[in-house]
Design an enzyme around this catalytic site. Structure first.
Site, mmCIF file in Angstrom:
data_model
loop_
_atom_site.group_PDB
_atom_site.id
_atom_site.type_symbol
_atom_site.label_atom_id
_atom_site.label_comp_id
_atom_site.label_asym_id
_atom_site.label_seq_id
_atom_site.Cartn_x
_atom_site.Cartn_y
_atom_site.Cartn_z
ATOM 1 N N LYS A 11 0.821 -1.214 0.000
ATOM 2 C CA LYS A 11 0.000 0.000 0.000
ATOM 3 C C LYS A 11 0.858 1.268 0.000
ATOM 4 C CE LYS A 11 -3.879 -2.326 2.276
ATOM 5 N NZ LYS A 11 -4.920 -2.216 3.338
ATOM 6 N N ASN A 114 -1.955 0.280 6.672
ATOM 7 C CA ASN A 114 -1.466 -0.977 7.233
ATOM 8 C C ASN A 114 -0.608 -1.797 6.273
ATOM 9 O OD1 ASN A 114 -3.532 -1.844 5.615
ATOM 10 N ND2 ASN A 114 -4.672 -2.902 7.214
ATOM 11 N N GLU A 128 -9.247 -10.430 -7.772
ATOM 12 C CA GLU A 128 -8.321 -9.320 -7.547
ATOM 13 C C GLU A 128 -7.107 -9.407 -8.469
ATOM 14 O OE1 GLU A 128 -9.708 -8.848 -2.879
ATOM 15 O OE2 GLU A 128 -7.685 -9.546 -3.306
#
Ligand code: DAT
Ligand code: MG
Length: 139
Positions: A11, A114, A128
């Site tokens: 991320k 996170n 995904e």
């Protein structure tokens, strides 16, 4: 039917904090083979679609804004029992609750920032993976 693949994203916080290499190293060190890998950025529309399952949650707007705020690394990973083993490797959603030795314990800032995504089922891993990679980008 259980498959041996999962999907992950490093991320924006992980990239921003300089942990790209360390996290990829931990993933490979834990026995996952990289089948596809991409350094990219989600548009707001893509982030909305990817996290559509959370649309009714109070943090959805924040999550979409955050996940489209900077570059990410997307990857398809292979290992026996990939989905479950990868969820163990990343640890609890909130790093304050993540076990020692997990990626989130080592690198995450908080429940929102996170560090990593990990698919929660074989079905979602496939969805995904296909969201991010064309067939000729998977090896
Ligand atoms: P996970 O990523 O562990 O599968 P999830 O699917 O419940 O967790 O939520 C998806 C992401 O949404 C999570 O990685 C970070 C964000 N999120 C979840 N709960 C949150 C909260 N209470 N506040 C802010 N962000 C949250
Ligand atoms: Mg989830």
């Amino acid at each position: 039917m259980a498959t041996n693949r999962t999907f992950t994203m490093l991320k924006p916080d992980a990239i921003e904090n300089g942990y790209m290499g360390k996290i990829i190293d931990m993933i490979i060190g834990a026995g996952f083979d990289i089948k596809a890998l991409k350094y990219t950025k989600l548009s707001v529309e893509q982030a909305k679609e990817f996290y559509a399952v959370h649309a009714e949650r109070p943090f959805y707007g924040e999550l979409v804004e955050y996940m489209s705020s900077g570059p990410i690394v997307a990857a398809i990973l292979e290992k026996d029992n990939a989905v479950e083993d990868f969820r163990k490797l990343i640890g609890a959603t909130d790093p304050a609750e993540a076990a020692e030795g997990t990626i989130r314990k080592a690198f995450a800032e908080n429940k929102g920032r996170n560090a990593v995504h990990g698919s929660d089922s074989d079905e979602n891993a496939e969805i995904e993976g296909k969201f991010h990679f064309a067939a000729n980008e998977v090896f």
